[in-house]
Structure formats: C-alpha cells, structure tokens
Design a protein around this motif. Structure first.
Motif, PDB file in Angstrom:
ATOM      1  N   SER A 157       0.914  -1.437   0.023  1.00 21.88           N
ATOM      2  CA  SER A 157      -0.176   0.066   0.035  1.00 21.88           C
ATOM      3  C   SER A 157       0.937   1.196  -0.100  1.00 21.88           C
ATOM      4  CB  SER A 157      -0.991   0.176   1.269  1.00 21.88           C
ATOM      5  OG  SER A 157      -1.646  -0.935   1.232  1.00 21.88           O
ATOM      6  N   LEU A 158       1.917   1.286   0.697  1.00 26.38           N
ATOM      7  CA  LEU A 158       2.844   2.311   0.986  1.00 26.38           C
ATOM      8  C   LEU A 158       3.651   2.736  -0.403  1.00 26.38           C
ATOM      9  CD1 LEU A 158       4.344   4.721   2.349  1.00 26.38           C
ATOM     10  CD2 LEU A 158       5.761   2.858   3.388  1.00 26.38           C
ATOM     11  N   THR A 159       4.151   1.651  -1.051  1.00 26.48           N
ATOM     12  CA  THR A 159       5.009   1.930  -2.277  1.00 26.48           C
ATOM     13  C   THR A 159       3.906   2.311  -3.342  1.00 26.48           C
ATOM     14  OG1 THR A 159       4.959  -0.211  -2.645  1.00 26.48           O
ATOM     15  CG2 THR A 159       6.959   0.403  -1.424  1.00 26.48           C
ATOM     16  N   LEU A 160       2.703   1.696  -3.528  1.00 30.99           N
ATOM     17  CA  LEU A 160       1.924   2.215  -4.313  1.00 30.99           C
ATOM     18  C   LEU A 160       1.506   3.553  -4.293  1.00 30.99           C
ATOM     19  CD1 LEU A 160       0.242   1.249  -6.632  1.00 30.99           C
ATOM     20  CD2 LEU A 160      -1.728   0.623  -5.043  1.00 30.99           C
ATOM     21  N   ARG A 161       1.184   3.936  -3.097  1.00 34.30           N
ATOM     22  CA  ARG A 161       1.083   5.303  -2.837  1.00 34.30           C
ATOM     23  C   ARG A 161       2.061   6.247  -3.293  1.00 34.30           C
ATOM     24  NH1 ARG A 161      -0.164   8.514   2.759  1.00 34.30           N
ATOM     25  NH2 ARG A 161       0.116  10.589   1.865  1.00 34.30           N
ATOM     26  N   ILE A 162       3.119   5.895  -3.028  1.00 36.72           N
ATOM     27  CA  ILE A 162       4.506   6.748  -3.293  1.00 36.72           C
ATOM     28  C   ILE A 162       4.628   6.722  -5.073  1.00 36.72           C
ATOM     29  CG2 ILE A 162       7.046   6.465  -3.268  1.00 36.72           C
ATOM     30  CD1 ILE A 162       6.789   5.764  -0.396  1.00 36.72           C
ATOM     31  N   VAL A 163       4.479   5.772  -5.661  1.00 33.41           N
ATOM     32  CA  VAL A 163       4.606   5.570  -7.182  1.00 33.41           C
ATOM     33  C   VAL A 163       3.818   6.356  -7.710  1.00 33.41           C
ATOM     34  CG1 VAL A 163       4.253   4.293  -9.114  1.00 33.41           C
ATOM     35  CG2 VAL A 163       5.907   3.404  -7.231  1.00 33.41           C
ATOM     36  N   GLY A 164       2.423   6.241  -7.169  1.00 34.27           N
ATOM     37  CA  GLY A 164       1.159   7.200  -7.685  1.00 34.27           C
ATOM     38  C   GLY A 164       1.661   8.715  -7.580  1.00 34.27           C
ATOM     39  N   GLU A 165       1.931   8.997  -6.229  1.00 32.65           N
ATOM     40  CA  GLU A 165       2.273  10.416  -6.108  1.00 32.65           C
ATOM     41  C   GLU A 165       3.319  11.050  -6.656  1.00 32.65           C
ATOM     42  OE1 GLU A 165       2.245  10.990  -2.101  1.00 32.65           O
ATOM     43  OE2 GLU A 165       0.081  10.639  -1.733  1.00 32.65           O
ATOM     44  N   GLY A 169       1.927  11.599 -10.240  1.00 31.83           N
ATOM     45  CA  GLY A 169       1.174  12.780  -9.800  1.00 31.83           C
ATOM     46  C   GLY A 169      -0.212  12.573  -9.608  1.00 31.83           C
ATOM     47  N   THR A 170      -0.698  11.581  -9.076  1.00 23.58           N
ATOM     48  CA  THR A 170      -1.968  11.085  -8.629  1.00 23.58           C
ATOM     49  C   THR A 170      -2.106  10.344  -7.471  1.00 23.58           C
ATOM     50  OG1 THR A 170      -2.163  10.974 -11.126  1.00 23.58           O
ATOM     51  CG2 THR A 170      -3.972   9.495  -9.557  1.00 23.58           C
ATOM     52  N   ASP A 171      -3.021  10.671  -6.682  1.00 28.98           N
ATOM     53  CA  ASP A 171      -3.215   9.865  -5.553  1.00 28.98           C
ATOM     54  C   ASP A 171      -4.078   8.602  -5.888  1.00 28.98           C
ATOM     55  OD1 ASP A 171      -4.180   8.893  -2.998  1.00 28.98           O
ATOM     56  OD2 ASP A 171      -4.815  10.723  -2.313  1.00 28.98           O
ATOM     57  N   VAL A 172      -3.395   7.367  -5.648  1.00 32.23           N
ATOM     58  CA  VAL A 172      -4.154   6.095  -6.146  1.00 32.23           C
ATOM     59  C   VAL A 172      -4.489   5.213  -4.829  1.00 32.23           C
ATOM     60  CG1 VAL A 172      -3.002   5.889  -8.458  1.00 32.23           C
ATOM     61  CG2 VAL A 172      -1.665   4.995  -6.371  1.00 32.23           C
ATOM     62  N   ASP A 258      -3.514   7.533 -26.148  1.00 28.26           N
ATOM     63  CA  ASP A 258      -3.788   6.838 -24.763  1.00 28.26           C
ATOM     64  C   ASP A 258      -3.300   5.339 -24.831  1.00 28.26           C
ATOM     65  OD1 ASP A 258      -4.632   9.313 -24.128  1.00 28.26           O
ATOM     66  OD2 ASP A 258      -6.957   8.873 -23.851  1.00 28.26           O
ATOM     67  N   THR A 259      -3.551   4.764 -25.693  1.00 27.42           N
ATOM     68  CA  THR A 259      -3.266   3.230 -25.652  1.00 27.42           C
ATOM     69  C   THR A 259      -1.849   2.937 -25.289  1.00 27.42           C
ATOM     70  OG1 THR A 259      -4.717   2.489 -27.026  1.00 27.42           O
ATOM     71  CG2 THR A 259      -3.265   1.021 -26.684  1.00 27.42           C
ATOM     72  N   HIS A 260      -0.864   3.676 -25.796  1.00 30.84           N
ATOM     73  CA  HIS A 260       0.591   3.868 -25.461  1.00 30.84           C
ATOM     74  C   HIS A 260       0.750   4.263 -24.047  1.00 30.84           C
ATOM     75  CE1 HIS A 260       4.665   4.063 -27.039  1.00 30.84           C
ATOM     76  NE2 HIS A 260       4.753   3.548 -25.998  1.00 30.84           N
ATOM     77  N   LEU A 261       0.004   5.279 -23.709  1.00 37.65           N
ATOM     78  CA  LEU A 261       0.293   6.044 -22.432  1.00 37.65           C
ATOM     79  C   LEU A 261      -0.123   5.057 -21.325  1.00 37.65           C
ATOM     80  CD1 LEU A 261      -1.056   9.765 -22.498  1.00 37.65           C
ATOM     81  CD2 LEU A 261       1.201   8.679 -21.506  1.00 37.65           C
ATOM     82  N   GLN A 262      -1.427   4.055 -21.593  1.00 33.04           N
ATOM     83  CA  GLN A 262      -1.820   3.184 -20.684  1.00 33.04           C
ATOM     84  C   GLN A 262      -0.774   2.101 -20.388  1.00 33.04           C
ATOM     85  OE1 GLN A 262      -5.621   1.561 -21.979  1.00 33.04           O
ATOM     86  NE2 GLN A 262      -6.623   3.525 -21.898  1.00 33.04           N
ATOM     87  N   ASP A 263       0.002   1.665 -21.651  1.00 30.46           N
ATOM     88  CA  ASP A 263       0.840   0.712 -21.554  1.00 30.46           C
ATOM     89  C   ASP A 263       2.116   1.389 -20.251  1.00 30.46           C
ATOM     90  OD1 ASP A 263      -0.420  -0.820 -23.169  1.00 30.46           O
ATOM     91  OD2 ASP A 263       1.040  -0.475 -24.830  1.00 30.46           O
ATOM     92  N   GLU A 264       2.557   2.579 -20.474  1.00 22.66           N
ATOM     93  CA  GLU A 264       3.644   3.074 -19.807  1.00 22.66           C
ATOM     94  C   GLU A 264       3.348   3.164 -18.360  1.00 22.66           C
ATOM     95  OE1 GLU A 264       6.346   2.846 -20.774  1.00 22.66           O
ATOM     96  OE2 GLU A 264       6.558   3.190 -22.854  1.00 22.66           O
ATOM     97  N   VAL A 265       1.870   3.665 -18.020  1.00 20.59           N
ATOM     98  CA  VAL A 265       1.431   4.023 -16.759  1.00 20.59           C
ATOM     99  C   VAL A 265       1.368   2.683 -16.182  1.00 20.59           C
ATOM    100  CG1 VAL A 265      -0.367   4.797 -15.364  1.00 20.59           C
ATOM    101  CG2 VAL A 265       0.552   6.113 -17.192  1.00 20.59           C
ATOM    102  N   LEU A 266       0.867   1.724 -16.768  1.00 19.09           N
ATOM    103  CA  LEU A 266       0.585   0.540 -16.089  1.00 19.09           C
ATOM    104  C   LEU A 266       1.980  -0.301 -15.679  1.00 19.09           C
ATOM    105  CD1 LEU A 266      -1.776  -1.453 -15.133  1.00 19.09           C
ATOM    106  CD2 LEU A 266      -1.846  -2.325 -17.548  1.00 19.09           C
ATOM    107  N   THR A 267       2.803  -0.227 -16.585  1.00 21.12           N
ATOM    108  CA  THR A 267       4.454  -0.837 -16.232  1.00 21.12           C
ATOM    109  C   THR A 267       4.896  -0.066 -15.261  1.00 21.12           C
ATOM    110  OG1 THR A 267       4.697  -1.161 -18.631  1.00 21.12           O
ATOM    111  CG2 THR A 267       6.567  -1.041 -17.215  1.00 21.12           C
ATOM    112  N   MET A 268       4.708   1.174 -15.131  1.00 20.53           N
ATOM    113  CA  MET A 268       5.419   1.816 -13.976  1.00 20.53           C
ATOM    114  C   MET A 268       4.597   1.689 -12.713  1.00 20.53           C
ATOM    115  SD  MET A 268       8.215   3.432 -14.623  1.00 20.53           S
ATOM    116  CE  MET A 268       9.061   3.556 -16.286  1.00 20.53           C
TER     117      MET A 268
END
Length: 459
Positions: A157-165, A169-172, A258-268
């Motif tokens: 939970s902690l590392t997911l929050r940190i990666v998101g922020e 730049g997003t609160d997940v 957006d498809t390419h962006l989704q791939d990159e965001v999901l990877t990160m």
C-alpha cells in the motif's frame, strides 16, 4: 611469406551438461515443484552453463557472473525479449518500457530518463517520507493495542501510494485494494501458465481465464481514470506522466496516444511498487531474525537522525541502512529470474549456445554462489563494504539487472527503500507472529508467504 600454420586456433566450445528431464516436457515437472531449489541444484551440479529441455525447447541456465555480463551487456543484441515469458506479460502491460524492444524501447527510454535523474528523484524524498510517517502512526496504534499487521500488505500500500504521487502525480490510495487483488491474480496465473506450458491467450469461457481478463480490465480501468484526470489538467508537473503526455515524436510531431500511455503507466504502476514492497517486506523479516544486525541499524539511525524524519541529504550518511537493503536484495531479489531468446549461435564461458534457444538467468541463484558469497544463506550487510564490493565481479550481484536494459528506476527504488526503512525502524521493531516463518513464493516477483504477519513492538 608468413607461415600461419602454427597460429593458435580458438578453443572448441564445450557442450554443456544438464538435467535430463522427461520426454516431451523436459524439466518442467521438476521446476514446477521447486524452481528456486532447482536453480541451485542445477548450477551446483553442472557448472557455469547448464543445458536442458523445457517443453520441446532447448534452454541454458547461465550462473557465472562472466556469462551474465555477456548476456546483459557484452552481446546484449543477441539476447532478446522475444521470449514466450514476455509474451504473457505483454497481455497485461502491453508494449511499455518493460517489454518493448529496438527503436520503440530506445525512444521510450529517452523520454523516461529525465524523470529518474538523481536531482529529480531527491526532490521526491519529502513525499516518500510524508507517506511513511502516516504509516508509522498506524503502526504506533498497532503497537499500543497489540493487534498484528500484515507487513507485506502495508509495504504494498505504501509503495503504491508513493509511485502514484511521485511518478504519476496522482493519489491512487482508493485503488489499492483493486490493484493488489488484480496484480495477485495476474502474477500467479502468469507463472502457472508459463510452468504448465499453457501459452494460449486467456480467451476461454472458464472461470480461470475469466479471472485473468477481469483482473487485467480492472487495472486498465484504474490507469484510464488516471490518464483522463491528467488530460483534463495537462500542465507539466515535472513527473514521469507529464513527460510522456507532453512529449512529441521527433519526426512526426505526434503525441503519445492513450493506448501507449496506458501501457507505460501500467508498467510503472506495477513494476514500480511491487518490487520495492517485496524487498522491504523481506527486510523486516530478516531484521527480526538477526537482532545483532538490527541493533547496528538502530545505532546508525540514532546517530544520524536522532529521532527526526530522514531527508534526501541524510542518505549518504545512512551507510549501514543501505547495506541492509543491499543484503536483502542479495538473498531475496524481487526479480529472481529472467529469460531471453537467443538470436544466433554464441559461446558463453566457453560453452556452446545455440540460436533459437532460450537463456535463463537467476539472481537468486548467482547471489548464492559460494565462490563469491561465503556462507551464502547468512544475512550479513557487511558484505557490501566498498572493499568487498570492489573484490567481486560486477555481475555477481544484479538485483536490477545491468547493461542497457538495467532497471531505469533502480536509484528511485533504493532511495525510497532507504527512507522508508529509516523512518519506520527508528520507532518500531516488527516481529514475526509466533509460528510464522516466511517462505519465498516465486511468482513474477519473489514474495514472502502469508503476507508477513507481524506484531509491532517499540524500540
């Protein structure tokens, strides 16, 4: 006239030996039972390069650091990700930085690299510590009540929050449960399908295939929402997602779709939190089992921080804290194994390698070779003094791989791990719940079993 008859001939490559396996399936059954033990036995019995059949395909297990350097660095173009293991990962993350190759990968790497410059990463330190302090407050309450915590879940939970922020730049935080459940389904099924040689896509109308599709869809929904929110406010926030969204192709001037962006965001999102969370979970387990090393860590934290939260400027002084993480990554590297497709015939460590086959590497195995790691199962952070590091081959230790495909987020992960460990270990001593000894669970990453139930005790 020069006489060339006496010119030395190159040595004839040796044919590697290896486990025989069974007809048609090779070593699949033995590897399914205990893949980590199989790696260790195969390297011990057959040396730096072993040959075997995995299904109908030929494969080689390369364990020596010189061979790993050859695959990951010296002749990297001959060892590609055109391997069926990556085909299964692509079903989830598409063609992002983790799975892409060639010119596509090079372009993506150039776009992402500025987000991981040291100065930019250091600026993220305050976000990392602030999120960790909030978890520390929850641990303090558990310390007061005696209620156990699931250490691995807390780290996820902690590392997911940190990666998101920090990177997106997003609160997940609201998506933590959905991401965690979906990722567990996907990782477990991916490994099961790989080891069972089940390579057809999950398209059947079975509960098993439907669970995979539902998990992938759930992750894509989270990522789609993140991108839509940022599209509505497209200013440059200096994070990785801004760089991807604002970048233009040098030749066409087009932005990333957006498809390419989704791939990159999901990877990160996935690669950026799961690996660090697993490393930290194992760190708490190892410290609980090694009180002398824990006391040394506490002494350093007291001397450097004196009870205050750490900052990026403190990291050079947190020498032993970093060694604790390094030793954890030696014993339980999250990326414990990887495979590559061999393009053309080659020679590794004097052994013949056939084109069209596969090469397998395992950090879990190489990190335990006795010639480089005496008493390899012992937890000893002082293996990572500068003198001892300099005396070992570079690829005796490769938790973040190496060469041009080295993990782009390695410095981010190490700073994040150091700050989280320093923040929490100043005030808390997680102790394994009685009767629970974590076992390594080798799915896509190397998780501790049972979510690491712990009781939080005071310093």
């Amino acid at each position: 006239m020069t006489d060339t008859s006496a010119a030395p001939r190159p040595p004839v490559p040796r044919i590697p030996t290896g486990p025989r396996g069974l007809p048609f399936i090779g070593v699949v059954r033995e590897a399914q039972k205990d893949i980590l033990g199989w790696f260790l036995r195969t390297a011990a019995e057959h040396g730096p390069v072993a040959q075997y059949r995995f299904g109908l395909g030929r494969a080689y297990l390369v364990s020596h650091p010189d061979g790993i350097k050859h695959v990951l660095q010296d002749n990297v173009k001959n060892y590609t990700k055109d391997h069926f293991s990556y085909a299964m990962v692509r079903r989830v993350v598409g063609d992002g930085l983790l799975t892409s190759q060639g010119d596509t990968w090079m372009k993506q790497r150039r776009l992402a690299q500025p987000a991981f410059h040291r100065a930019r990463i250091s600026a993220m330190a305050d976000q990392m510590v602030r999120a960790t302090v909030e978890l520390s407050e929850q641990w303090a309450e558990a310390q007061r009540t005696g209620e156990p915590r699931l250490g691995a879940v807390d780290m996820m939970s902690l590392t997911l929050r940190i990666v998101g922020e920090a990177l997106l730049g997003t609160d997940v935080r609201a998506d933590t449960e959905a991401v965690g459940h979906s990722f567990t389904v996907i990782t477990e099924q991916t490994v099961e399908r790989f080891r069972a040689l089940r390579f057809i896509p999950p398209i059947l109308p079975t509960a098993y295939d439907r669970a995979f599709r539902d998990a992938t869809r759930s992750l894509r929904q989270v990522v789609t929402r993140v991108i839509a929110e940022r599209r509505a406010h497209p200013e440059d926030r200096g994070d990785l997602l801004s760089m991807f969204m604002l970048a233009r192709d040098e030749e066409t001037g087009e932005r990333m779709d957006d498809t390419h962006l989704q791939d990159e965001v999901l990877t990160m999102l996935l690669a950026g939190h799961e690996t660090t969370a697993n490393a930290l979970s194992w760190t708490w387990a190892l410290l609980a089992q090694n009180p002398d090393e824990e006391r040394t860590l506490h002494a350093e934290l007291d001397a450097v921080l004196g009870g205050r939260p750490p900052t990026a400027e403190d990291i050079p002084q947190l020498v032993y804290t970093r060694r604790v993480l390094d030793e954890t990554l030696r014993l339980y590297p999250p990326a414990y194994a990887l495979s590559r497709k061999v393009v053309e015939d080659d020679v590794i460590c004097g052994y013949q390698i056939r084109g069209g086959s596969s090469v397998d590497l395992s950090a879990y195995m190489t990190h335990r070779l006795p010639e480089f790691w005496p008493d390899p199962e012992r937890f000893d952070p002082d293996r990572f003094t500068p003198e001892k590091v300099a005396a070992r081959p570079r690829y005796a230790y490769f938790p973040f791989l190496g060469g041009p495909r080295q993990c782009i987020g390695n410095n981010f992960a190490l700073m994040e791990g150091t700050l989280i460990l320093a923040t929490l270990a100043q005030h808390h001593r997680p102790r394994l719940v009685e009767g629970h000894t974590p076992r390594p669970e080798p799915v896509i990453t190397l998780r501790p079993s049972g979510h690491l139930p712990v009781r939080i005790t005071p310093r």
